[in-house]
Design an enzyme around this catalytic site. Structure first.
Site, short mmCIF file in Angstrom:
data_model
loop_
_atom_site.label_atom_id
_atom_site.label_comp_id
_atom_site.label_asym_id
_atom_site.label_seq_id
_atom_site.Cartn_x
_atom_site.Cartn_y
_atom_site.Cartn_z
N LYS A 96 0.85 -1.19 0.00
CA LYS A 96 0.00 0.00 0.00
C LYS A 96 0.89 1.24 0.00
O LYS A 96 1.86 1.31 0.76
CB LYS A 96 -0.91 -0.03 1.23
CG LYS A 96 -1.93 1.11 1.27
CD LYS A 96 -2.89 0.94 2.45
CE LYS A 96 -3.92 2.06 2.50
NZ LYS A 96 -4.87 1.91 3.64
N SER A 128 -9.90 2.42 2.78
CA SER A 128 -8.98 3.08 1.87
C SER A 128 -8.06 2.11 1.12
O SER A 128 -7.46 2.48 0.11
CB SER A 128 -8.12 4.07 2.64
OG SER A 128 -7.28 3.39 3.58
N SER A 140 -10.41 0.23 7.20
CA SER A 140 -9.82 0.30 5.85
C SER A 140 -9.10 -0.96 5.38
O SER A 140 -8.62 -1.01 4.26
CB SER A 140 -8.86 1.49 5.75
OG SER A 140 -9.59 2.69 5.68
#
Length: 493
Positions: free
Chosen positions: A79, A159, A183
């Site tokens: 990420k 997210s 998330s």
């Protein structure tokens, strides 16, 4: 080599170790899959050379008869919130575009030390603020899933939407995520994969771009509970550079996996039966209870009375911390600098932030600054912190009666991209079942349960006691074995 991309972490690691295939063959297969999946927009930056270098190192170790590490030969997605030395790290924001760290985050370094390689940096909601992966400066991430009979682009959740999309699309066997208010778990539920947020402090936050420091926690996203256990073992551990890091040994979660829940009590919180929750979600929750009973668990009712206040409290605490954390992006030291002609220092700050931050980030900074301002601090921020304490106490009382809690992960399945853009409050409600565990810092996991009438995945959530990731993983394994979730998105990209 396409069959190699269907393998998960454990299968790749064990296959490389026993010589069924080489780590380089795996890395090449996934590099090709990533390159062919540009339409998903899951990656901001790809790093095929990094994946190949790690693979060659793993193959060389095997040739020498050395231990490959628990992630040996496994290429993963990172990420783009984790600092990676020499590779652009942006938090999906224009204000950090072009920023290349001179250091490695603790979590990513642990993964490289465990033998993993990096396929690239994954897209996300800007500064991890969002539930649909539509706030990234680098464009929306597309879910690999589609509604049956429709070509509408669906949300992969947020997210960590780049992570969930990449893992579900079989272009990465696993990926890192971060969870501030859901998330990891919400995108995992939307895309039919597993994701666990460990106890707050279990994984170091050092080198992770901060959103809300008292809530942010890194965790793994993969296609099975076993793969999450392996990856979490590699990621976790005490870090003296992070003041909130737990000074505890990392348990052998993979070795401790056991789907036999005899003698365990699973709590069902009555407050989670909320208005607006999809009927098919509630049905899957009932099915989840039956699966856990079948695994030997006793189902008990518990109460979490302050649940309805958790989401509003979260949307005060998180923006407040964000407004403080994001003050460092000023155009002075790194990242974007917007300097209008004749501008002074304050003008530069204003112009840089106006150009660099997206609308959702600005919205949360404004909310956070407001609730921390002199006249409103006690009315909002202090009250929210009191609610947070009450939410934690609710869980403590519930865990006196049970070993873990079963709940839906999300109130609905995935929704079409763009469908909730005009309604931030409805978007925020996506996190209603995920936020309480975040406020209390508890380990929580989403496991795929079934697909709904539209052919979209639905997830179930297990919340555990502090430091009891093993209990969460074991309950997740019991659900995984009984659900037999094998649905895959049909390839359109």
């Amino acid at each position: 080599m396409s069959e190699l991309t269907n393998l998960g972490v454990k299968a790749i690691r064990d296959g490389v170790t026993d010589g069924s295939f080489t780590a380089r063959e795996v890395a090449e297969a996934f590099n090709t899959a990533v390159a062919d999946a540009a339409e998903l927009n899951a990656f901001i930056v790809t790093t095929p050379d990094h994946a190949l270098a790690a693979a060659d190192a793993a193959d060389a170790k095997r040739a020498r008869g050395e231990d490959l590490g628990i992630m040996g030969g496994v290429p993963i997605g990172m990420k783009d919130l984790f600092a990676t030395k020499g590779v652009q790290t942006t938090a999906a924001s224009h204000i950090l575009e072009g920023f290349t760290p001179e250091y490695e985050s603790t979590v990513s370094q642990k993964l490289w030390d465990a033998g993993a390689g990096m396929l690239g940096k994954l897209n996300l909601d800007q500064f991890a603020m969002g539930s649909s992966n539509e706030t990234s400066y680098f464009g929306n991430v597309n879910s690999p899933w589609r509604k049956e009979g429709s070509n509408a682009a669906m949300s992969p959740g947020g997210s960590s939407g780049g992570s969930s999309s990449a893992v579900a699309a079989r272009i990465a066997p696993a990926a890192t995520g971060t969870d501030t208010g859901g998330s990891i778990r919400q995108p995992a539920a939307f895309t039919g994969i597993c994701g666990i947020k460990p106890t707050y402090g279990r994984c170091s936050r050092w080198g992770v771009v901060a959103f809300a420091s008292s809530l942010d926690q890194a965790g793994p996203m993969a296609r099975s509970v076993e793969d999450c256990a392996i990856m979490l073992e590699a990621m976790a551990g005490f870090d003296p550079k992070d003041a909130t890091s737990l000074q505890m040994d990392v348990p052998a979660w993979e070795a401790g996996l056991d789907a036999d829940l005899k003698g365990k009590k699973i709590g069902i919180p009555k407050e989670y039966r909320m208005d607006g929750t999809d009927e098919e979600i509630l049905k899957s929750w009932e099915q989840g209870k039956e699966w856990l009973r079948d695994a030997g668990a006793t189902i008990v009712d518990v109460s979490l009375p302050h649940t309805k206040y958790a989401l509003p409290a979260y949307y005060i605490v998180a923006p407040a911390e964000a407004s403080s954390n994001l003050a460092r992006y000023d155009g002075v030291r790194y990242g974007l600098r917007d300097l209008p002609d004749g501008a002074g220092l304050q003008d530069m700050y204003a112009a840089t932030r106006a150009a660099g931050f997206g609308d959702e980030v600005k919205r949360r900074i404004l909310i956070g600054t407001y609730v921390l301002s002199a006249g409103f601090y006690d009315a909002y921020y202090t009250q929210a912190q009191k609610i947070r304490t009450l939410v934690s106490q609710d869980f403590e009382k519930a865990f006196a009666q049970c070993d873990a809690i079963l709940a839906p992960t999300t109130p609905t399945a995935s929704f079409p991209l763009g469908s909730l853009n005009e309604d931030p409050l409805t978007m925020y409600l996506n996190d209603v079942f995920a936020v309480p565990a975040s406020l209390a810092g508890l380990p929580a996991m989403s496991v795929p349960a079934t697909v709904n009438s539209d052919g979209l995945p639905l997830g179930l959530q297990i919340v555990g006691k502090p430091f009891d990731e093993q209990g969460v993983l074991n309950a997740g394994l019991a659900i995984q074995q009984r659900a037999g979730f094998a649905a895959q998105p049909e390839k359109w990209w």
